[in-house]
Scaffold this motif. Structure first.
Motif: not given
Length: 464
Positions: A3, A44, A47, A379, A458, A460
């Motif tokens: 990512y 990620k 976050e 996600e 976020i 990606y």
């Protein structure tokens, strides 16, 4: 599969500059400690840790702000005043504005430039030697701060001791102001505050020497004495106002100032004592919190009386005093009932004693959990009830010793996700953030927009 963070729009960079430096510093320390405790993490994952740490407090602010605005505009509407902008639209803008302040990527970039963290071969952030030293330092500071806060503020003995100190200074202030202004009312109030100081000391001694029940009895006794005193003085003043000429209050502005300070102090003590008392199961502190609430009423009555006297009205505070007397008597009787089980050696149910803003704190937790459900669907491609509940438990009830649980930020503690899942989902369905298809929950465009606002960093793109 790797990512990579995408580039940010220029307007977002401008918004990031508005984040306060002290907030960034606190979050960067938190990031370093997380990496120290949990090892290398992807952007990620960082976050997600940020969300669990920060968003609950944003939700609390939103809930409280919403309640205040609703009451203010509800009150103004009685006089024909309407807000220029629709209420729901105002709240939506307010929430979106504050949700944009979460950004882990910015902090990671800054920490990387300063040599505290770096990206490893797996594209995860890890500590450098310099970062490890700083993280250990921050972790030690957090641990010391936690112990210090507990010992100096959040233990029953500390709360009782701090109450003694506060009551002493309030008594001193009222007595000095009373003698300076030759105000009999202030001198009497100062004497009452001095008695409160003595009773607070007895409560502290009771907690200190494991005789808390005696402190509770003292507070209950003082409540009845205060009620009788306020009621008697109010009745005498009403009679005097009817039968004789009542003298105006000398230096009313000084009275208002002193009692205003006392009112604010009583409000703070009420919240503080209730919070510590309920969290530690201390009936003595709960009793003190009720007594502090009654002092808010008393101070308000004195202030109203002083202001009224400026306009030649000398009995308003006496009428309010009768109401205050009734309130104190009711509280004293209710508290006496709760104290009876303690005499018998039984546990006292303190659940009905609510902490100020407790409702908003609970609502913010629910909001945090709901947002996490949306995030998990978007996600992590989770869609079933079982998957979403497991995600909630994994995030908010971690089995490992994490920073969140160690420092008291475990939001899932005492929360039954399986039992409350239906209510969480119901709200999301009603707000049209998700739809249900068979046994799966699917994110709507509204839901995606909500998540994008919160987790704006976020973004990606998948490669490899």
């Amino acid at each position: 599969m790797a990512y990579f963070p995408s580039k940010k729009k220029p307007i977002e960079c401008l918004n990031l500059k508005r984040i306060r430096k002290h907030r960034r510093s606190d979050f960067q320390k938190y990031t370093l400690v997380v990496l120290l405790k949990e090892g290398p993490l992807s952007l990620k994952e960082l976050e997600e840790r940020t969300f669990a740490f920060v968003y609950h407090f944003h939700g609390f602010g939103y809930s409280l702000h919403e309640e205040v605005e609703r009451k203010v505009y509800g009150f103004l509407s009685r006089f024909g005043r309407q807000p220029e902008e629709d209420y729901s639209a105002r709240m939506k803008k307010w929430r979106e504005k504050h949700e944009k302040q979460i950004d882990a990527e910015l902090e990671c970039k800054d920490l990387t430039e300063r040599g505290f963290i770096r990206l490893n071969e797996e594209d995860n952030y890890e500590l450098t030697e310099k970062g490890r030293e700083e993280a250990e330092k921050s972790a030690n500071e957090m641990e010391k701060a936690t112990i210090s806060i507990r010992n100096q503020l959040l233990s029953p003995a500390a709360a009782a001791r701090n109450t003694v100190v506060t009551d002493f200074f309030l008594a001193l202030m009222k007595l000095l102001a009373g003698f300076i202004s030759a105000s009999v009312g202030l001198i009497a109030d100062g004497a009452d505050a001095a008695i409160d100081t003595v009773s607070a000391f007895i409560v502290w001694a009771g907690i200190k020497f494991k005789k808390e029940f005696f402190g509770t009895l003292i507070i209950i006794s003082m409540m009845f004495i205060t009620a009788i005193s306020v009621g008697y003085e109010s009745a005498i003043k009403i009679v005097d106002a009817i039968t004789t000429t009542t003298l105006p209050i000398s230096l009313p502005y000084l009275v208002v100032t002193v009692e205003g300070i006392a009112l604010i102090a009583a409000a703070i003590l009420h919240f503080y004592q209730r919070y510590v008392g309920k969290n530690n199961g201390s009936l003595a502190l709960i009793s003190q919190s009720i007594d502090s609430k009654n002092h808010i009423y008393v101070a308000a009555a004195v202030i109203i009386g002083a202001i009224s006297s400026i306009f030649g009205i000398y009995f308003v505070d006496a009428l309010i005093g009768i109401f205050v007397t009734v309130r104190i008597l009711i509280d004293g009787i209710e508290l006496s009932k709760d104290a009876l089980p303690s005499i018998k050696g039984e546990a006292t149910d303190l659940s009905r004693y609510k902490i100020p803003f407790e409702k908003h704190w609970h609502l913010s937790k629910l909001e945090t959990f709901k947002i996490w459900i949306l995030y998990s669907i978007k996600e992590d491609n989770l869609s079933t009830k079982k998957e979403l509940i497991n995600s909630l438990k994994r995030t908010f009830k971690p089995k490992h010793v994490s920073v969140l649980s160690k420092y008291g930020f475990n939001l899932g503690e005492g929360f039954d996700f399986e039992k409350e899942f239906k209510n969480l989902i119901k709200s999301l369905l009603e707000e049209k953030f998700i739809i249900k298809k068979d046994e799966n929950y699917i994110l709507t465009e509204n839901g995606k927009g909500r998540i994008d606002r919160i987790f704006r960093s976020i973004r990606y793109r998948q490669s490899g």
